[in-house]
Scaffold this motif. Structure first.
Motif, short mmCIF file in Angstrom:
data_model
loop_
_atom_site.label_atom_id
_atom_site.label_comp_id
_atom_site.label_asym_id
_atom_site.label_seq_id
_atom_site.Cartn_x
_atom_site.Cartn_y
_atom_site.Cartn_z
N LEU A 246 7.75 2.26 9.30
CA LEU A 246 8.53 0.94 8.74
C LEU A 246 10.20 1.26 8.54
O LEU A 246 10.68 0.39 8.18
CB LEU A 246 7.93 0.79 7.05
N LYS A 247 10.74 2.06 8.78
CA LYS A 247 11.99 2.40 8.92
C LYS A 247 12.71 2.49 7.75
O LYS A 247 13.82 1.58 7.38
CB LYS A 247 12.83 1.80 9.92
N VAL A 248 11.79 2.87 6.63
CA VAL A 248 12.53 3.05 5.30
C VAL A 248 12.24 4.61 4.88
O VAL A 248 11.82 5.57 5.61
CB VAL A 248 12.00 2.05 4.34
N SER A 249 12.74 4.90 3.60
CA SER A 249 12.52 6.51 3.19
C SER A 249 11.28 6.44 2.35
O SER A 249 10.34 5.53 1.92
CB SER A 249 13.84 6.46 2.03
N SER A 250 10.89 7.72 2.46
CA SER A 250 9.30 7.87 1.92
C SER A 250 9.38 7.66 0.47
O SER A 250 8.32 7.40 0.10
CB SER A 250 9.27 9.46 2.23
N SER A 251 10.67 7.83 -0.26
CA SER A 251 10.30 7.66 -1.87
C SER A 251 10.37 6.08 -1.81
O SER A 251 9.67 5.74 -3.03
CB SER A 251 11.76 8.16 -2.29
N HIS A 252 10.83 5.25 -0.89
CA HIS A 252 10.56 3.81 -1.05
C HIS A 252 9.45 3.52 -0.84
O HIS A 252 8.69 2.52 -1.74
CB HIS A 252 11.55 3.10 0.04
N ILE A 253 8.54 4.04 0.15
CA ILE A 253 7.34 3.80 0.39
C ILE A 253 6.43 4.29 -0.95
O ILE A 253 5.57 3.44 -1.35
CB ILE A 253 6.49 4.43 1.63
N SER A 254 6.59 5.44 -1.56
CA SER A 254 6.02 5.84 -2.51
C SER A 254 6.10 4.89 -3.87
O SER A 254 5.22 4.64 -4.43
CB SER A 254 6.31 7.31 -2.94
N ARG A 255 7.26 4.37 -4.26
CA ARG A 255 7.55 3.49 -5.03
C ARG A 255 6.79 2.04 -4.89
O ARG A 255 6.13 1.49 -5.85
CB ARG A 255 8.90 3.39 -5.10
N LEU A 256 6.72 1.61 -3.52
CA LEU A 256 6.11 0.30 -3.47
C LEU A 256 4.39 0.54 -3.49
O LEU A 256 3.91 -0.42 -4.27
CB LEU A 256 6.21 0.06 -1.86
N VAL A 257 3.92 1.68 -3.15
CA VAL A 257 2.52 1.84 -3.46
C VAL A 257 2.22 1.92 -5.04
O VAL A 257 1.16 1.44 -5.54
CB VAL A 257 1.94 3.08 -2.73
N SER A 258 3.00 2.68 -5.70
CA SER A 258 2.94 2.56 -6.99
C SER A 258 3.06 1.40 -7.89
O SER A 258 2.37 1.17 -8.76
CB SER A 258 3.93 3.98 -7.71
N GLN A 259 3.82 0.79 -7.24
CA GLN A 259 4.15 -0.65 -7.90
C GLN A 259 2.86 -1.53 -7.73
O GLN A 259 2.42 -2.32 -8.59
CB GLN A 259 5.42 -1.59 -7.41
N LEU A 260 2.41 -1.38 -6.38
CA LEU A 260 1.14 -2.11 -6.21
C LEU A 260 -0.05 -1.61 -6.79
O LEU A 260 -0.94 -2.45 -7.72
CB LEU A 260 0.96 -2.01 -4.82
N GLU A 261 -0.13 -0.58 -7.31
CA GLU A 261 -1.14 0.07 -8.11
C GLU A 261 -1.04 -0.45 -9.67
O GLU A 261 -1.99 -0.82 -10.29
CB GLU A 261 -1.24 1.41 -8.28
N ASN A 262 0.16 -0.56 -10.05
CA ASN A 262 0.48 -0.80 -11.62
C ASN A 262 -0.04 -2.44 -11.61
O ASN A 262 -0.53 -2.88 -12.49
CB ASN A 262 1.78 -0.80 -11.79
N GLN A 263 0.53 -2.88 -10.43
CA GLN A 263 0.08 -4.50 -10.28
C GLN A 263 -1.32 -4.88 -10.46
O GLN A 263 -1.66 -5.84 -10.97
CB GLN A 263 0.70 -5.04 -9.20
N LEU A 264 -2.30 -4.20 -9.73
CA LEU A 264 -3.50 -4.20 -9.61
C LEU A 264 -4.33 -3.46 -10.71
O LEU A 264 -5.39 -3.83 -11.12
CB LEU A 264 -4.21 -3.60 -8.31
N GLY A 265 -3.66 -2.65 -11.45
CA GLY A 265 -4.21 -2.07 -12.65
C GLY A 265 -5.42 -1.02 -12.20
O GLY A 265 -6.16 -0.55 -12.89
N THR A 266 -5.21 -0.18 -10.98
CA THR A 266 -6.07 0.56 -10.46
C THR A 266 -5.39 1.73 -9.73
O THR A 266 -4.29 1.27 -9.16
CB THR A 266 -7.11 -0.04 -9.82
N THR A 267 -6.08 2.82 -9.49
CA THR A 267 -5.55 3.95 -8.42
C THR A 267 -6.08 3.64 -7.15
O THR A 267 -7.19 3.34 -7.08
CB THR A 267 -5.93 5.33 -9.02
N LEU A 268 -5.07 3.47 -5.95
CA LEU A 268 -5.53 3.16 -4.86
C LEU A 268 -5.67 4.38 -3.76
O LEU A 268 -6.62 4.65 -2.91
CB LEU A 268 -4.77 2.19 -4.22
N LEU A 269 -4.85 5.29 -4.24
CA LEU A 269 -4.93 6.47 -3.38
C LEU A 269 -4.94 7.87 -4.38
O LEU A 269 -4.25 7.86 -5.21
CB LEU A 269 -3.53 6.70 -2.49
N TYR A 270 -5.61 8.79 -3.99
CA TYR A 270 -5.50 10.26 -4.51
C TYR A 270 -4.28 11.08 -3.54
O TYR A 270 -4.55 10.90 -2.32
CB TYR A 270 -6.73 10.95 -4.44
N ARG A 271 -3.48 11.18 -4.42
CA ARG A 271 -2.34 12.12 -3.75
C ARG A 271 -2.64 13.76 -4.00
O ARG A 271 -2.54 13.97 -5.07
CB ARG A 271 -0.99 11.86 -3.96
#
Length: 296
Positions: free
Chosen positions: A26-51
């Motif tokens: 996606l040509k962005v930073s890893s931290s940006h991707i991590s932040r987007l996924v965390s925001q999605l999980e917060n939005q859905l109110g559930t964990t999507l990935l075990y890291r």
């Protein structure tokens, strides 16, 4: 828009297997991707990935969510590809003007072949010996001969075109062959669509006004008159080459033949990047010599 960015980041992480690989795609930073996924999980109110430090793994909720979301972006990519493909394919109406005989013999067969390849393309052909105003009359392309004067148009060279002054052997039994341009005034000159003939004298373009007992705006009619010994005519090579080879016509004043008689395709500047124009001109440049040789 943020929601789509978050979903896209999540889908790419699952597909790529790591946050780093997804970020690279996606040509962005890893931290940006991590932040987007965390925001999605917060939005859905559930964990999507075990890291873990070595890998990621979908949760049950994550697996369900991925199953429903993955096709969304495939659809988006297919839609983008379809639009790009539509833009790349020639479509709409391709409008072209050309001198009558050259257009009928050489351009029309090629544009018809092109339309066979792209049946979704419409074609408007206009053959005339007058010089058409492309912008005013709404044409995409004009095929023009010789020296170009309108610098506002984009020009592309198609092929060579040489003009010959010719007469029949019968005519030259009655009139001596001319060896200088000044001698043309003593000859019966057959006048075509212009009343001046073009020459080059020591590399300088020169025009000689001619007159005679025959005048017409048809190339084939002019050729017929020359073959029947009615006078001299200046005609392009695609008219006279077979008759020069057979001896039915004789070319004179060859030392004064000028070289700026190429065939050009010209387009208005605002249209020369249109897919239909670009692709037809490429096709024309590739096949025009083949068509000329086949005709001859």
């Amino acid at each position: 828009m943020q929601r789509w960015d978050r979903i896209e980041a999540f889908v790419e992480v699952v597909r790529a297997g790591t946050f780093t690989a997804a970020a690279r795609r996606l040509k962005v930073s890893s931290s940006h991707i991590s932040r987007l996924v965390s925001q999605l999980e917060n939005q859905l109110g559930t964990t999507l990935l075990y890291r873990t430090t070595r890998q990621i793994r979908l949760t049950e909720a994550g697996a369900h969510y991925y199953h429903h979301c993955r096709h969304l972006f495939d659809g988006f990519r297919e839609a983008e590809a379809a639009v790009k493909d539509l833009q790349a394919r020639p479509s709409g109406i391709l409008s072209l003007t050309c001198a009558t005989t050259f257009g009928e013999r050489f351009i029309a067969p090629l544009i018809n072949d092109f339309q066979c390849r792209y049946p979704q393309l419409g074609v408007r052909l206009h053959f005339t010996n007058r010089q058409v105003d492309l912008i005013e009359e709404g044409f995409d392309i004009a095929i023009r001969m010789g020296h170009l004067e309108d610098s506002s148009l984009i020009a592309r060279r198609l092929c060579e075109r040489r003009e010959h002054v010719v007469g029949s052997p019968d005519y030259f039994t009655r009139m001596a062959q001319p060896h200088a341009l000044s001698e043309l005034s003593r000859h019966r000159c057959l006048v075509g669509s212009r009343d001046h003939w073009r020459f080059a004298v020591e590399g300088v373009r020169r025009e000689v006004r001619v007159s005679g007992p025959w005048e017409g705006n048809s190339g084939p009619a002019l050729l017929d008159a020359a073959l029947k010994g009615l006078g001299l005519a200046q005609l392009p090579d695609y008219y006279v080459d077979p008759h020069l080879a057979s001896g039915e016509l004789i070319s004179v004043l060859d030392a004064y033949r000028h070289d700026d008689t190429a065939v050009w395709a010209v387009t208005p500047r605002h249209r020369h990047r249109s897919p239909k124009v670009v692709q037809f001109l490429d096709y024309l440049v590739t096949h025009i010599d083949e068509r000329l040789h086949a005709d001859r």
